[in-house]
Design a protein around this motif. Structure first.
Motif, mmCIF file in Angstrom:
data_model
loop_
_atom_site.group_PDB
_atom_site.id
_atom_site.type_symbol
_atom_site.label_atom_id
_atom_site.label_comp_id
_atom_site.label_asym_id
_atom_site.label_seq_id
_atom_site.Cartn_x
_atom_site.Cartn_y
_atom_site.Cartn_z
ATOM 1 N N MET A 1 0.847 -1.176 0.000
ATOM 2 C CA MET A 1 0.000 0.000 0.000
ATOM 3 C C MET A 1 0.890 1.236 0.000
ATOM 4 S SD MET A 1 -2.969 0.798 2.688
ATOM 5 C CE MET A 1 -3.446 2.439 3.019
ATOM 6 N N ALA A 2 0.592 2.144 -0.855
ATOM 7 C CA ALA A 2 1.386 3.365 -0.989
ATOM 8 C C ALA A 2 1.159 4.281 0.213
ATOM 9 C CB ALA A 2 1.018 4.096 -2.270
ATOM 10 N N ARG A 3 2.214 4.950 0.593
ATOM 11 C CA ARG A 3 2.090 5.909 1.689
ATOM 12 C C ARG A 3 1.243 7.088 1.235
ATOM 13 N NH1 ARG A 3 6.473 3.150 2.368
ATOM 14 N NH2 ARG A 3 7.405 2.839 4.390
ATOM 15 N N ARG A 4 0.496 7.615 2.172
ATOM 16 C CA ARG A 4 -0.405 8.720 1.858
ATOM 17 C C ARG A 4 0.382 10.013 1.680
ATOM 18 N NH1 ARG A 4 -5.705 10.222 5.349
ATOM 19 N NH2 ARG A 4 -6.547 11.637 3.814
ATOM 20 N N LYS A 5 0.137 10.671 0.591
ATOM 21 C CA LYS A 5 0.817 11.932 0.299
ATOM 22 C C LYS A 5 0.210 13.052 1.136
ATOM 23 C CE LYS A 5 3.106 9.791 -2.898
ATOM 24 N NZ LYS A 5 3.014 8.424 -2.521
ATOM 25 N N ARG A 6 0.996 14.082 1.347
ATOM 26 C CA ARG A 6 0.576 15.182 2.215
ATOM 27 C C ARG A 6 0.049 16.344 1.387
ATOM 28 N NH1 ARG A 6 1.609 19.601 5.208
ATOM 29 N NH2 ARG A 6 1.642 19.432 7.454
ATOM 30 N N THR A 7 -1.030 16.900 1.856
ATOM 31 C CA THR A 7 -1.532 18.157 1.315
ATOM 32 C C THR A 7 -1.680 19.112 2.491
ATOM 33 O OG1 THR A 7 -3.826 17.456 1.541
ATOM 34 C CG2 THR A 7 -2.793 17.073 -0.587
#
Length: 148
Positions: A1-7
């Motif tokens: 599972m890909a790490r969640r990108k930051r916004t």
């Protein structure tokens, strides 16, 4: 599972605020370094750092997947190496044990239909629950109540 990108909500709010302030005066100077160009520069710095962070996360995800693939390949090769030693020297050989296998003649063999737990001595609390060793025939080991 890909790490969640930051916004950044702060970044989004700052961009909207800069656009609003720009409509007032593009060269607005409120003193103490509070100028629209300085604000815009800081917004761009934040945007650049957020992009770098998210790119690093993507690279980290890629490295992690590559590591997992290499780990699977390594496990497969380790198994093949052990099987190769077994083929060349036999599964009962000392060399097979030295390579990390359990020599065939050293494996434990259980009797068919017998569970490993049945080989153990039954603890006393289980004997009491089963009625073995209970006092006065009562299964929980308490004296039977007498009524007159």
């Amino acid at each position: 599972m890909a790490r969640r990108k930051r916004t950044s909500q702060v970044l989004e709010k700052a961009v909207r605020r800069a656009a609003s302030i720009n409509s007032i005066n593009p060269t607005l100077n409120l003193g103490n370094g509070l100028t629209l160009p300085a604000f815009s520069t800081l917004i761009e710095t934040m945007r650049t750092r957020e992009n770098l962070y998210n790119t690093a996360l993507s690279n980290l995800d890629k490295l992690y997947q590559e590591m997992l693939q290499t780990e699977r390949e390594l496990a497969d090769m380790a198994e093949h190496m052990l099987l190769g030693v077994a083929t060349q020297y036999g599964k009962s050989s000392v060399e097979y044990g030295m390579a990390g296998g359990v020599p065939k003649n050293q494996r434990r063999k259980g009797l068919r239909g017998e569970s490993p737990v049945s080989n153990l001595q039954q603890p006393s609390f289980i004997a009491d629950v089963n009625g073995n060793g209970s006092k006065n025939g009562n299964q929980n080991g308490n004296k039977a109540a007498t009524t007159s």
